[in-house]
Design an enzyme around this catalytic site. Structure first.
Site, mmCIF file in Angstrom:
data_model
loop_
_atom_site.group_PDB
_atom_site.id
_atom_site.type_symbol
_atom_site.label_atom_id
_atom_site.label_comp_id
_atom_site.label_asym_id
_atom_site.label_seq_id
_atom_site.Cartn_x
_atom_site.Cartn_y
_atom_site.Cartn_z
ATOM 1 N N ASP A 42 0.862 -1.177 0.000
ATOM 2 C CA ASP A 42 0.000 0.000 0.000
ATOM 3 C C ASP A 42 0.900 1.229 0.000
ATOM 4 O O ASP A 42 2.123 1.123 0.140
ATOM 5 C CB ASP A 42 -0.917 0.005 1.223
ATOM 6 N N TYR A 159 -14.307 6.405 -12.620
ATOM 7 C CA TYR A 159 -14.317 5.141 -11.876
ATOM 8 C C TYR A 159 -14.952 4.038 -12.713
ATOM 9 O O TYR A 159 -14.433 2.922 -12.795
ATOM 10 C CB TYR A 159 -15.083 5.342 -10.575
#
Length: 255
Positions: A42, A159
């Protein structure tokens, strides 16, 4: 390693992107609990370390910005060396990317960021991992898309485009890699309680769930993680190119 039709991931080596929170965290911890060696990746090194600590000795943290192709090319070999190979890749990293079409330069910025993090990064992670996946006797790739890749919400075109691309990429990769026995599948979560949906008031969540989902509730990250786990088992050897909604029946319900 396990036998060909084993329902165990014990000893398998896995990478999970976007694993510091939400569905990525749940997936990484579930794989670790099932005995896999897991690379938690991450942006936030401290958050990665916290998840790795929770996962145990065989869960290792790696800070990685998946929108950075150079970083992927540098980090994936380090992960492979640390884990002793790669059997499983879960492309989970994602961001919120709502933007109205008339937002000018802001729309362009959101568009490029959405595609970089949620589509381009997926193929880069796959390509960087391939030398080790090809050495595995049960190589598994799971791409996390969204029900927004199967339908659309207003104001969400960056998106929607990215997640629709993930659906298409999954099918293309499944065809390209099938002859090598590498399976590639796609999970499409619906309304899930994650950091992205944390700002939605509980009353709004409840209303949306009653109106749109068959189960009439939001899902939990762990419920998505268990579907991902089922797809990366050695026994899941004849499932590839599948697009699986994990949405409480959202896509099935007309009214």
């Amino acid at each position: 390693m396990t036998n060909a039709l084993s329902r165990s991931v014990a000893g398998r080596r896995a990478i999970v992107t976007g694993a510091a929170s939400g569905m990525g965290r749940a997936t990484a911890l579930l794989l670790a609990a099932e005995g896999a060696r897991v690379a938690v990746t991450d942006l936030d090194p401290e958050a990665c370390a916290a998840v790795a600590d929770e996962g145990g000795a065989d869960t290792l943290p790696f800070a990685l910005d998946v929108s950075d192709g150079v970083a992927i090319a540098h980090t994936v070999p380090q992960i492979a060396e640390a884990l002793g190979g790669i059997d499983i890749l879960v492309n989970n990293a994602g961001i919120s990317a709502f933007a109205p079409l008339d937002a000018g330069d802001d729309y362009e910025a959101v568009w490029h960021r959405a595609l970089a993090v949620m589509l381009t990064a997926h193929q880069r992670m796959v390509r960087a991992s391939l030398p080790w996946l090809r050495q595995s006797d049960a190589a598994r790739i799971v791409n996390v898309a969204s029900t927004e890749g199967l339908g659309a919400t207003a104001g969400d075109t960056p998106y929607v485009a990215a997640k629709s691309g993930v659906v298409g990429l999954t099918r293309g990769l499944a065809v390209d890699l099938g002859k090598e026995g590498i399976t590639v599948n796609c999970v499409c979560p619906g309304p899930i309680r994650t950091g992205m949906t944390a700002a939605v008031p509980n009353e709004a969540k409840a209303e949306f769930s009653r109106r749109r989902t068959a189960l009439r509730r939001y899902g939990e990250p762990e419920e998505v993680a268990h579907v991902t786990l089922s797809l990366v088992l050695p026994a899941a050897s004849y499932i590839t190119g599948a697009i699986i909604p994990v949405d409480g029946g959202l896509m099935a319900r007309n009214a």
